[in-house]
Design a protein around this motif. Structure first.
Motif, PDB file in Angstrom:
ATOM      1  N   MET A 139       3.512   1.284   5.786  1.00  0.00           N
ATOM      2  CA  MET A 139       2.039   0.971   5.230  1.00  0.00           C
ATOM      3  C   MET A 139       1.137   2.040   5.518  1.00  0.00           C
ATOM      4  N   ALA A 140       1.698   3.279   5.865  1.00  0.00           N
ATOM      5  CA  ALA A 140       0.769   4.371   6.316  1.00  0.00           C
ATOM      6  C   ALA A 140      -0.090   4.907   5.201  1.00  0.00           C
ATOM      7  N   ASN A 141      -1.366   5.486   5.619  1.00  0.00           N
ATOM      8  CA  ASN A 141      -2.225   6.004   4.548  1.00  0.00           C
ATOM      9  C   ASN A 141      -2.716   4.804   3.685  1.00  0.00           C
ATOM     10  N   ASN A 142      -3.055   3.833   4.062  1.00  0.00           N
ATOM     11  CA  ASN A 142      -3.684   2.779   3.254  1.00  0.00           C
ATOM     12  C   ASN A 142      -4.784   2.336   3.711  1.00  0.00           C
ATOM     13  N   LYS A 143      -5.588   2.754   4.599  1.00  0.00           N
ATOM     14  CA  LYS A 143      -6.978   2.567   5.288  1.00  0.00           C
ATOM     15  C   LYS A 143      -7.133   0.898   5.548  1.00  0.00           C
ATOM     16  N   LEU A 144      -6.035   0.297   5.950  1.00  0.00           N
ATOM     17  CA  LEU A 144      -6.087  -1.176   6.175  1.00  0.00           C
ATOM     18  C   LEU A 144      -7.202  -1.308   7.348  1.00  0.00           C
ATOM     19  N   LEU A 191      13.063  -0.465  -1.402  1.00  0.00           N
ATOM     20  CA  LEU A 191      12.093  -0.373  -2.730  1.00  0.00           C
ATOM     21  C   LEU A 191      10.951   0.497  -2.062  1.00  0.00           C
ATOM     22  N   PHE A 192      10.882   1.427  -2.720  1.00  0.00           N
ATOM     23  CA  PHE A 192       9.712   2.645  -2.622  1.00  0.00           C
ATOM     24  C   PHE A 192       8.715   2.422  -3.792  1.00  0.00           C
ATOM     25  N   LEU A 193       7.261   2.217  -3.110  1.00  0.00           N
ATOM     26  CA  LEU A 193       6.312   2.166  -4.095  1.00  0.00           C
ATOM     27  C   LEU A 193       5.050   2.761  -3.589  1.00  0.00           C
ATOM     28  N   HIS A 209       8.811   0.753   1.355  1.00  0.00           N
ATOM     29  CA  HIS A 209       7.756   1.785   1.638  1.00  0.00           C
ATOM     30  C   HIS A 209       6.554   1.585   0.497  1.00  0.00           C
ATOM     31  N   ILE A 210       5.444   1.574   1.087  1.00  0.00           N
ATOM     32  CA  ILE A 210       4.308   1.287   0.117  1.00  0.00           C
ATOM     33  C   ILE A 210       2.992   2.204   0.607  1.00  0.00           C
TER      34      ILE A 210
END
Length: 436
Positions: free
Chosen positions: A212-217, A161-163, A185-186
């Motif tokens: 979860m790259a580029n999410n600023k977690l 699943l790609f989101l 992929h989220i």
């Protein structure tokens, strides 16, 4: 009764006919060049059903498609289709998408990226048409999370699943798990709070890979026991360009019981370190990880990294030492810092210049030529370059003076060291050699 289909815009069937008509691809006719659709029994009014060269993978991206077209035509042409790329079209009604997908019974891969689906609501009857899809791409569709939940409920065999790029800042918990999903992929969303990420665990209990790259977690907040249960089968995770800025967050990755691969590029925590320090410190912190940022961690690299880790923290106060430090000291002992050896090439040497009865210390450049050295010596011995011979005397060698007679030869090639001698002799005289 379903409202009549809007005839405005291009239909899936129209684009299909245009792209895969033999008139457009005359060289593709014949066996082995796609599938020639010749149904034995077909619906009336289907003049093109016997003349389309159809591959099993349809790529219809950026074609301006807004609607499905005649469903019997789709069923006749696409019975054998396995993959369908409808990205970058103008589809904004799930009913139209369902008409297409429900008439492709063997469809396993569907790409709907960059279709404007933000305001479209998916009803359960329409979602049932997606039941055979195994890989679903919904990047940059702004599809609602409720729609995602409905799709994961209806698609019983969904594996990937790609989101990405959907502006999710939060996710809703699901009462129904989707145990078949192995890859999610989220990336490039706005998931900053670990409480939102936590909801993905029960939703996808069989998850193997999480991007979860580029999410600023900002941080990983759960305890060891919670993390062990949260993603029990997670093998690979990407947290690159997140907001992680504490070593405690990196250490917590060890609590995922099956984790093997990690990506941690571009996080604030590592910005102040050199490239070599970053990798060594992370490798040492993650003993369970066999691949970091796409590169395999060998046994030799791990041992070097763990030894570097001990030496890096050896002078830190006890209260600042990471937990991993103590376990590594137990393994290797408390290591002393490595001796610093300067392997840079030497550029100068301090030599004694002897000319007749005169002795003077002089710093000379080793990267110059013999001709340039002679020019330097003129002011010391008061002789012109054409009226002198120069000899090199190695203080540690049993051999006599070596004449430096080749003007273009580099001085460093003589291996001159501090304390060696340069003997300058006027050309009218030979060198005075002192013998016992």
């Amino acid at each position: 009764m379903e409202p009549p289909e809007d005839s405005a815009g291009r239909s899936f069937v129209e684009v299909l006919n245009e792209k895969y008509s033999p008139e457009n691809f005359p060289l593709r006719r014949g066996p082995g060049m796609g599938v020639v659709v010749v149904p034995t029994v077909g619906p009336q009014g289907s003049p093109m059903k016997d003349r389309l060269n159809m591959p099993t993978m349809l790529v219809l991206n950026s074609c301006g498609i807004v609607r499905a077209g005649e469903q019997p035509e789709i069923a006749a042409f696409c019975a054998h289709v396995i993959e369908l790329d409808l990205s970058h079209n103008l589809l904004q009604d799930w009913r139209q998408i369902s008409k297409i997908v429900s008439n492709i019974p063997n469809l396993e891969f569907l790409n709907l990226s960059s279709n404007p689906l933000a305001g479209s609501r998916l009803e359960a009857p329409c979602a049932g048409g997606f039941s055979g899809v195994r890989r679903l791409v919904l990047n940059n569709t702004r599809v609602s999370w409720d729609t995602v939940l409905l799709l994961t409920t209806e698609i019983s065999q969904l594996e990937e699943l790609f989101l990405c790029l959907n502006e999710y800042s939060g996710v809703s918990a699901s009462s129904v798990a989707c145990p078949t999903v192995r890859l999610l992929h989220i990336t490039d969303n706005s998931l900053q709070d670990w409480a939102e990420v936590r909801k993905l665990g029960p939703m996808f209990p069989g998850l193997d890979t999480l991007f979860m790259a580029n999410n600023k977690l900002a941080s990983i907040q759960d305890s060891q026991d919670v993390l062990r249960r949260l993603f029990p089968k997670l093998r690979s995770i990407s947290l690159s360009n997140s907001g992680l800025n504490r070593w405690d967050d990196i250490e917590k990755l060890n609590f995922f019981p099956r984790l093997e691969e990690v990506r941690l590029q571009g996080i604030p925590l590592l910005q102040s370190y050199t490239n070599a320090e970053r990798r060594s410190l992370v490798v040492a912190q993650l003993p369970v990880v066999s691949q970091l940022n796409g590169s395999v961690v060998s046994d030799y690299e791990r041992e070097d990294a763990e030894r570097f880790f001990i030496r890096y923290y050896v002078d830190y106060p006890e209260e600042q030492l990471p937990y991993r430090y103590h376990s590594l000291v137990t393994k290797y002992g408390k290591l002393e810092p490595l001796a610093e050896i300067d392997l840079r090439p030497r550029y100068r040497a301090l030599v004694e210049v002897h000319c007749e009865d005169k002795v003077e210390q002089l710093s000379i450049r080793l990267d110059q030529t013999v001709a340039e050295l002679k020019k330097q010596l003129t002011s010391v011995v008061q002789l012109s370059t054409s009226s002198m011979r120069i000899y090199y005397i190695d203080k540690c060698s049993a051999f006599g003076p070596e004449e430096m007679k080749y003007k273009t030869r580099a001085v460093h090639s003589y291996s001159i060291q501090d304390g060696d001698e340069i003997l300058v002799v006027p050309k009218t005289k030979g060198p005075k050699l002192v013998t016992n």
